[in-house]
Design an enzyme around this catalytic site. Structure first.
Site, PDB file in Angstrom:
ATOM      1  N   ALA A  54       0.832  -0.860   0.042  1.00 33.73           N
ATOM      2  CA  ALA A  54       0.426  -0.097  -0.294  1.00 33.73           C
ATOM      3  C   ALA A  54       0.946   1.368   0.139  1.00 33.73           C
ATOM      4  O   ALA A  54       2.240   1.112   0.629  1.00 33.73           O
ATOM      5  CB  ALA A  54      -1.206  -0.118   0.854  1.00 33.73           C
ATOM      6  N   GLY A 100      -0.792  -5.500   1.171  1.00 38.01           N
ATOM      7  CA  GLY A 100      -1.662  -5.496  -0.323  1.00 38.01           C
ATOM      8  C   GLY A 100      -1.595  -5.815  -0.905  1.00 38.01           C
ATOM      9  O   GLY A 100      -2.976  -6.002  -1.830  1.00 38.01           O
ATOM     10  N   GLU A 139      -2.225  -9.305  -0.965  1.00 36.34           N
ATOM     11  CA  GLU A 139      -3.491  -9.226   0.376  1.00 36.34           C
ATOM     12  C   GLU A 139      -4.104  -9.091  -1.708  1.00 36.34           C
ATOM     13  O   GLU A 139      -5.555  -9.801  -1.500  1.00 36.34           O
ATOM     14  CB  GLU A 139      -4.466  -8.391   0.945  1.00 36.34           C
ATOM     15  CG  GLU A 139      -3.460  -8.531   2.472  1.00 36.34           C
ATOM     16  CD  GLU A 139      -3.849  -6.908   3.133  1.00 36.34           C
ATOM     17  OE1 GLU A 139      -3.777  -7.879   4.690  1.00 36.34           O
ATOM     18  OE2 GLU A 139      -3.095  -5.908   2.800  1.00 36.34           O
ATOM     19  N   GLU A 142       3.659  -6.337   6.979  1.00 33.61           N
ATOM     20  CA  GLU A 142       3.480  -5.113   8.105  1.00 33.61           C
ATOM     21  C   GLU A 142       3.234  -4.773   9.316  1.00 33.61           C
ATOM     22  O   GLU A 142       3.549  -3.700   9.578  1.00 33.61           O
ATOM     23  CB  GLU A 142       1.422  -4.826   8.121  1.00 33.61           C
ATOM     24  CG  GLU A 142       1.096  -4.703   6.928  1.00 33.61           C
ATOM     25  CD  GLU A 142       0.507  -6.092   5.860  1.00 33.61           C
ATOM     26  OE1 GLU A 142      -0.257  -5.646   5.021  1.00 33.61           O
ATOM     27  OE2 GLU A 142       2.012  -6.607   5.630  1.00 33.61           O
TER      28      GLU A 142
END
Length: 260
Positions: A66, A112, A115, A135
């Site tokens: 992200a 992300g 994900e 993360e």
């Protein structure tokens, strides 16, 4: 629709969506997440689109996470809304599409990015791919479904280790874990995805949609996947695809499914 951060291409029922932020290693910012939602929605609503492939531009990254600069100063409320919104409009949305989605993982798939790949129905990786959820090294946990989908795909112990160490695994390790279905060289990644897509294209889109729903039901709390399978199985008997498929089988010819 014109996009700032993604590219789309349609070819023979296959819609390819390419995340195109190479200077940011295709990192997901709010605008890109919103554009991806619109692109997936448009593909889902287009009757000519039978398969979706999502990939990243260039040879370095699928999605390298992200865009941290967007949320580095968020408070608790803003962080909660960020995860809830992203899951709703993109990650859960992709998982529950009735159109099959293949992730072509062409390099780094981190945070992300992994994900997003895990939200797709299955994954194919290039041999230079690196996958991970880093993360916790930033003082946060995966917020776009990573803590839920990774254990489903690789098992609880391996997911715990990957998340706690914030480390990356390579494509072959991802293959041995069951995180990706196939590994190939960079140049053959999209051709292999298209080859798999062509096999899917031969089959009933209505039946595939029902199968996706039934498979996903097994991973939803409070939902009996067997009941959903029975329901979706029964619904098939009222479709034109079922009539065509069974007729073609009995007549010993190739089925020409109307998709109804």
């Amino acid at each position: 629709m014109k996009y700032n951060n993604i590219l789309t291409e349609e070819n023979g029922g296959i819609r390819t969506i390419t995340i195109n932020r190479p200077n940011k290693l295709n990192a997901l910012n709010r605008e890109t997440i919103e554009e991806l939602h619109e692109a997936f929605k448009a593909a889902q609503e287009d009757k000519d689109t039978k398969i979706i492939i999502v990939t990243g531009s260039g040879e370095k990254a699928f999605v390298a996470g992200a865009d941290i600069s967007e949320f580095a100063d968020y408070d608790v409320s803003e962080g909660t809304k960020l995860a809830a919104s992203g899951q709703n409009i993109l990650f859960d949305y992709v998982e529950n599409l009735s159109t099959p989605v293949i992730a072509a993982v062409n390099g780094f798939a981190l945070g992300g990015g992994l994900e997003l790949a895990m939200a797709c129905h299955f994954r194919v990786a290039s041999d230079n791919a690196k996958l991970g959820l880093p993360e916790v090294s930033l003082g946060v946990i995966p917020g776009y479904g990573g803590t839920q989908r990774l254990p489903q795909l690789v098992g609880k112990g391996r997911a715990m280790e990957m998340i706690m160490t914030a480390g990356m695994i390579d494509a072959n390790q991802a293959l041995s874990y069951g995180l990706v279905n196939h590994v190939t060289i960079q140049e053959e990644l999209l051709p292999l995805c298209e080859k798999i897509a062509s096999k899917i294209l031969r089959n009933s889109t209505v039946a595939i949609s029902g199968a996706i729903k039934a498979i996903n039901a097994n991973y939803k709390d409070g939902v009996n996947g067997f009941d959903i399978e029975i329901k979706e199985f029964g619904k098939c008997f009222g479709t034109a695809d079922f009539e065509e498929g069974t007729t073609a089988f009995l007549q010993k010819r190739k089925a020409d499914f109307p998709g109804e």
